[in-house]
Design a protein around this motif. Sequence first.
Motif, mmCIF file in Angstrom:
data_model
loop_
_atom_site.group_PDB
_atom_site.id
_atom_site.type_symbol
_atom_site.label_atom_id
_atom_site.label_comp_id
_atom_site.label_asym_id
_atom_site.label_seq_id
_atom_site.Cartn_x
_atom_site.Cartn_y
_atom_site.Cartn_z
ATOM 1 N N PRO A 1 48.467 10.268 25.542
ATOM 2 C CA PRO A 1 47.753 9.311 26.400
ATOM 3 C C PRO A 1 48.344 7.926 26.205
ATOM 4 O O PRO A 1 48.661 7.520 25.075
ATOM 5 C CB PRO A 1 46.307 9.387 25.895
ATOM 6 C CG PRO A 1 46.411 9.930 24.513
ATOM 7 C CD PRO A 1 47.605 10.829 24.487
ATOM 8 N N SER B 1 49.017 7.838 31.598
ATOM 9 C CA SER B 1 47.629 7.401 31.764
ATOM 10 C C SER B 1 46.862 8.415 32.592
ATOM 11 O O SER B 1 47.436 9.329 33.191
ATOM 12 C CB SER B 1 47.591 6.040 32.461
ATOM 13 O OG SER B 1 47.855 6.180 33.853
ATOM 14 N N ASP B 2 45.544 8.237 32.642
ATOM 15 C CA ASP B 2 44.737 8.991 33.601
ATOM 16 C C ASP B 2 45.079 8.515 35.012
ATOM 17 O O ASP B 2 45.692 7.464 35.202
ATOM 18 C CB ASP B 2 43.248 8.750 33.344
ATOM 19 C CG ASP B 2 42.786 9.339 32.024
ATOM 20 O OD1 ASP B 2 43.404 10.323 31.571
ATOM 21 O OD2 ASP B 2 41.826 8.792 31.441
ATOM 22 N N MET C 1 44.025 6.654 38.134
ATOM 23 C CA MET C 1 43.055 5.594 38.397
ATOM 24 C C MET C 1 43.168 5.154 39.852
ATOM 25 O O MET C 1 44.060 5.623 40.577
ATOM 26 C CB MET C 1 43.314 4.423 37.454
ATOM 27 C CG MET C 1 43.103 4.769 35.985
ATOM 28 S SD MET C 1 43.787 3.533 34.857
ATOM 29 C CE MET C 1 45.533 3.941 34.969
ATOM 30 N N ARG D 1 49.104 6.110 38.563
ATOM 31 C CA ARG D 1 49.215 6.539 37.176
ATOM 32 C C ARG D 1 50.423 5.850 36.556
ATOM 33 O O ARG D 1 51.471 5.706 37.195
ATOM 34 C CB ARG D 1 49.381 8.057 37.087
ATOM 35 C CG ARG D 1 49.490 8.565 35.641
ATOM 36 C CD ARG D 1 49.316 10.066 35.556
ATOM 37 N NE ARG D 1 50.343 10.786 36.283
ATOM 38 C CZ ARG D 1 50.176 12.037 36.752
ATOM 39 N NH1 ARG D 1 49.029 12.669 36.579
ATOM 40 N NH2 ARG D 1 51.163 12.637 37.388
ATOM 41 N N ALA E 1 49.231 17.420 31.572
ATOM 42 C CA ALA E 1 48.231 16.406 31.283
ATOM 43 C C ALA E 1 48.498 15.812 29.907
ATOM 44 O O ALA E 1 49.124 16.431 29.061
ATOM 45 C CB ALA E 1 46.833 17.025 31.308
#
Length: 289
Positions: free
Chosen positions: A45, A133-134, A136, A120, A23
């Motif tokens: 991130p 990225s997260d 989505m 992502r 992550a």
Amino acid sequence: MSRKTAPLFISIALIAAIALIAAPGSRLMAQDGTPESDDAIALHPISEIVDGDLNITDFANDGTARLPLTTSVPVACTLVYGTTPAFGSLTLDQDMAGGSHSDHNPLLSGLEPETTYYFRVQGVDNAGNIYVSDVMTFTTPPQDDTPTTNLASPGLGAQITGYSSAYGDAAPDETWGAASAFDDSPNTAWSSDGDGNDAWIEVELAQRSHVTRLAFWSRIMNDGTSQVFEFTVTADGKETYGPYTLPDADAGHAFEVDFEATTLRFDLIDTSGGNTGAVEIGVYGDPVE
């Protein structure tokens, strides 16, 4: 993807595999499950290098869409997506030059209408830092069933009868192939293989037509090459019309004309050089009875 981008595909696929097991903000793990040393590369991130939201756009009937984004540092960019959080598809930036850069335009393909997808965005800079990225989601719109009015569309019986070249020797229906100039999609483009001002493409309409409007959308590379500034049109190998000036490559530009023809040849006569071509070419009017 053509042969010339294959090495980039391999490196980015490795990035995608790394990003799937950690992550943002975490550190990579050794094979025995213990953290790597303090100098191990951290996952960052993607918000550190992207200002604003990540929005999928330009949905087209051919099942494609794009994610245009700009990063504050040059990175090699990729995007994973699918109908579940396990993704299943990977797409690369569409810049032929490969490597790291700041303006990105990954292309998604094979999308079904009215379907929710998970995605992502991932990238790596020249120092090896990985940005993620997260996860989505986006939902594709319904299929647009509005019939095309472009007389140069294969859907109306037009045929490509010649072109100067295609990047990577692509067949007409492959990536960068000539058919991409007439497929009513803003996400694909015909690209010549370095023809510059000598690029041309010819299309035969389904029947002789009174042409009243032409439209042309130039492709362009991130480094400013490949942009078309002027083109001409030759009708049935006889009379040439133009030149027609394109103010930019941001969208298609229309030109009012008045002639009859069956075959039209588009010559790119003033460009910034390189892999010139077209995102879309339109021919509008009425068939001659």
